[in-house]
Design a protein around this motif. Structure first.
Motif, PDB file in Angstrom:
ATOM      1  N   UNK A   3     -16.843  34.259 -81.691  1.00 58.85           N
ATOM      2  CA  UNK A   3     -15.659  34.469 -82.514  1.00 58.85           C
ATOM      3  C   UNK A   3     -15.278  35.943 -82.537  1.00 58.85           C
ATOM      4  N   UNK A   4     -14.015  36.218 -82.939  1.00 66.81           N
ATOM      5  CA  UNK A   4     -13.568  37.596 -83.112  1.00 66.81           C
ATOM      6  C   UNK A   4     -14.316  38.213 -84.290  1.00 66.81           C
ATOM      7  N   UNK A   5     -14.688  39.497 -84.165  1.00 65.20           N
ATOM      8  CA  UNK A   5     -15.395  40.138 -85.267  1.00 65.20           C
ATOM      9  C   UNK A   5     -14.418  40.414 -86.408  1.00 65.20           C
ATOM     10  N   UNK A   6     -14.985  40.653 -87.602  1.00 65.49           N
ATOM     11  CA  UNK A   6     -14.182  40.769 -88.810  1.00 65.49           C
ATOM     12  C   UNK A   6     -13.212  41.952 -88.760  1.00 65.49           C
ATOM     13  N   UNK A   7     -13.647  43.072 -88.183  1.00 66.42           N
ATOM     14  CA  UNK A   7     -12.770  44.238 -88.121  1.00 66.42           C
ATOM     15  C   UNK A   7     -11.535  43.953 -87.276  1.00 66.42           C
ATOM     16  N   UNK A  12      -5.725  42.796 -86.681  1.00 66.76           N
ATOM     17  CA  UNK A  12      -4.674  41.902 -86.172  1.00 66.76           C
ATOM     18  C   UNK A  12      -3.804  41.427 -87.323  1.00 66.76           C
ATOM     19  N   UNK A  13      -4.438  41.081 -88.463  1.00 69.17           N
ATOM     20  CA  UNK A  13      -3.692  40.578 -89.619  1.00 69.17           C
ATOM     21  C   UNK A  13      -2.721  41.615 -90.157  1.00 69.17           C
ATOM     22  N   UNK A  14      -3.101  42.896 -90.043  1.00 70.65           N
ATOM     23  CA  UNK A  14      -2.230  43.964 -90.553  1.00 70.65           C
ATOM     24  C   UNK A  14      -1.243  44.453 -89.509  1.00 70.65           C
ATOM     25  N   UNK A  15      -1.199  43.786 -88.361  1.00 69.82           N
ATOM     26  CA  UNK A  15      -0.209  44.131 -87.349  1.00 69.82           C
ATOM     27  C   UNK A  15      -0.569  45.276 -86.455  1.00 69.82           C
ATOM     28  N   UNK A  22      -7.034  38.236 -74.108  1.00 70.21           N
ATOM     29  CA  UNK A  22      -8.173  37.335 -74.311  1.00 70.21           C
ATOM     30  C   UNK A  22      -8.310  36.980 -75.789  1.00 70.21           C
ATOM     31  N   UNK A  23      -8.135  37.985 -76.675  1.00 69.93           N
ATOM     32  CA  UNK A  23      -8.226  37.731 -78.117  1.00 69.93           C
ATOM     33  C   UNK A  23      -7.136  36.759 -78.558  1.00 69.93           C
ATOM     34  N   UNK A  24      -5.932  36.964 -78.062  1.00 71.33           N
ATOM     35  CA  UNK A  24      -4.822  36.103 -78.465  1.00 71.33           C
ATOM     36  C   UNK A  24      -5.040  34.669 -77.983  1.00 71.33           C
ATOM     37  N   UNK A  25      -5.618  34.529 -76.787  1.00 73.84           N
ATOM     38  CA  UNK A  25      -5.927  33.189 -76.288  1.00 73.84           C
ATOM     39  C   UNK A  25      -7.003  32.541 -77.158  1.00 73.84           C
ATOM     40  N   UNK A  26      -7.970  33.374 -77.581  1.00 74.99           N
ATOM     41  CA  UNK A  26      -9.024  32.856 -78.450  1.00 74.99           C
ATOM     42  C   UNK A  26      -8.436  32.364 -79.776  1.00 74.99           C
ATOM     43  N   UNK A  27      -7.494  33.133 -80.351  1.00 74.11           N
ATOM     44  CA  UNK A  27      -6.865  32.717 -81.598  1.00 74.11           C
ATOM     45  C   UNK A  27      -6.100  31.416 -81.431  1.00 74.11           C
ATOM     46  N   UNK A  31      -9.590  27.449 -84.354  1.00 73.12           N
ATOM     47  CA  UNK A  31      -8.981  27.230 -85.658  1.00 73.12           C
ATOM     48  C   UNK A  31      -9.598  28.135 -86.726  1.00 73.12           C
ATOM     49  N   UNK A  32     -10.902  28.413 -86.622  1.00 63.89           N
ATOM     50  CA  UNK A  32     -11.581  29.217 -87.627  1.00 63.89           C
ATOM     51  C   UNK A  32     -11.044  30.645 -87.657  1.00 63.89           C
ATOM     52  N   UNK A  33     -10.979  31.294 -86.495  1.00 57.96           N
ATOM     53  CA  UNK A  33     -10.471  32.670 -86.446  1.00 57.96           C
ATOM     54  C   UNK A  33      -8.989  32.724 -86.815  1.00 57.96           C
ATOM     55  N   UNK A  34      -8.227  31.744 -86.359  1.00 57.08           N
ATOM     56  CA  UNK A  34      -6.799  31.718 -86.672  1.00 57.08           C
ATOM     57  C   UNK A  34      -6.581  31.595 -88.174  1.00 57.08           C
ATOM     58  N   UNK A  35      -7.428  30.789 -88.852  1.00 55.76           N
ATOM     59  CA  UNK A  35      -7.302  30.642 -90.297  1.00 55.76           C
ATOM     60  C   UNK A  35      -7.608  31.939 -91.017  1.00 55.76           C
TER      61      UNK A  35
END
Length: 263
Positions: A3-7, A12-15, A22-27, A31-35
């Motif tokens: 999974x993507x790390x918390x940082x 990403x959430x703050x833009x 690769x990260x965007x494909x993972x998101x 479902x967990x990281x996207x949430x």
């Protein structure tokens, strides 16, 4: 699946430009990281939409300490809030990663739970930081809203005298909320001749006393009303032509005049 790390999720959430393809494909697949990104994005959106325009002031030094106490964070986080974010995890090497077996399922579930808890803590830190920005911005807004604002307390239509039939004027009195009053006037339709200037006056209703406020150099002007002048008595606004003769008295050649209306 790693999974993507918390940082990275928080950035990403703050833009922030932190996500790779690769990260965007993972998101898109996870479902967990996207949430988690969606949760943090909502916090950031609410905070940004709540901050008012204007220059923000630095908050008192004990604000973060109070947040630290409320959230039960460590002393290291109190000294350096950025330390609350975990170090980025190294990307695993697919060639050296053993294939998962059925016996690893409980361990992977425990890791996901721990990851969820770390993410929840990150969400709280992000929310606290955003709340601090909102609070400071709201303080600036409240301070601005309590600043006295100017208000029109009287106005007048200035009618032309017979010798100046084309002249027309307006006047208004403004109060800045602290007792300072100004008279603003406009004048159209008159023509200056050499050796003359225009002067603005307040005249008592009985015509027996008058106060000069200054020279009107242009079509409009604003003049300070002296403290202590009772505008209930000095209700007449007058603009006159004055000869350049050194005599401070009214020339008697009024262009326009009108009575202030306080309704």
């Amino acid at each position: 699946m790693s999974h993507l790390d918390d940082e990275k999720i928080a950035l990403i959430a703050m833009g922030e430009p932190a996500a790779s393809e690769t990260d965007m494909q993972h998101l898109a697949d996870c479902e967990s990281c996207a949430a988690e990104v969606a949760d943090m994005s909502r916090v950031a959106l609410v905070a940004r939409s709540s901050v008012v325009e204007g220059e923000l002031e630095s908050p008192p030094a004990d604000v973060w300490s109070r947040i630290h106490g409320e959230l039960g964070l460590t002393a290291a986080v109190e000294a350096d809030p950025a330390s609350a974010l975990p170090e980025p995890a190294a990307e695993p090497d697919p060639a050296s990663t053993p294939a998962p077996d059925a016996g690893d399922a409980p361990r992977r579930r425990r890791e996901r739970v721990r990851s969820r808890r770390r993410s929840s803590a990150t969400v709280w830190i992000l929310a606290a930081s955003m709340a601090l920005v909102v609070a400071v911005g709201a303080g600036v807004w409240i301070a601005g809203s309590l600043t006295p604002s100017s208000a029109v307390i009287a106005s007048a239509e200035l009618a032309a005298f017979p010798d100046h039939p084309d002249a027309v004027g307006q006047a208004q009195i403004d109060d800045d909320g602290d007792g300072r009053r100004t008279l603003s006037v406009t004048l159209e339709g008159d023509e200056l001749v050499d050796g003359e200037y225009r002067e603005v006056w307040l005249i008592r209703e009985d015509g027996q006393a008058l106060i000069s406020l200054g020279v009107l150099d242009d079509r409009s002007g604003t003049f300070r009303v002296p403290d202590g002048v009772d505008l209930d008595e000095y209700r007449l606004v007058d603009i006159s032509f004055e000869p350049v003769d050194g005599d401070p008295a009214h020339s008697g050649d009024s262009i326009v005049r009108g009575e202030l209306d306080f309704a």
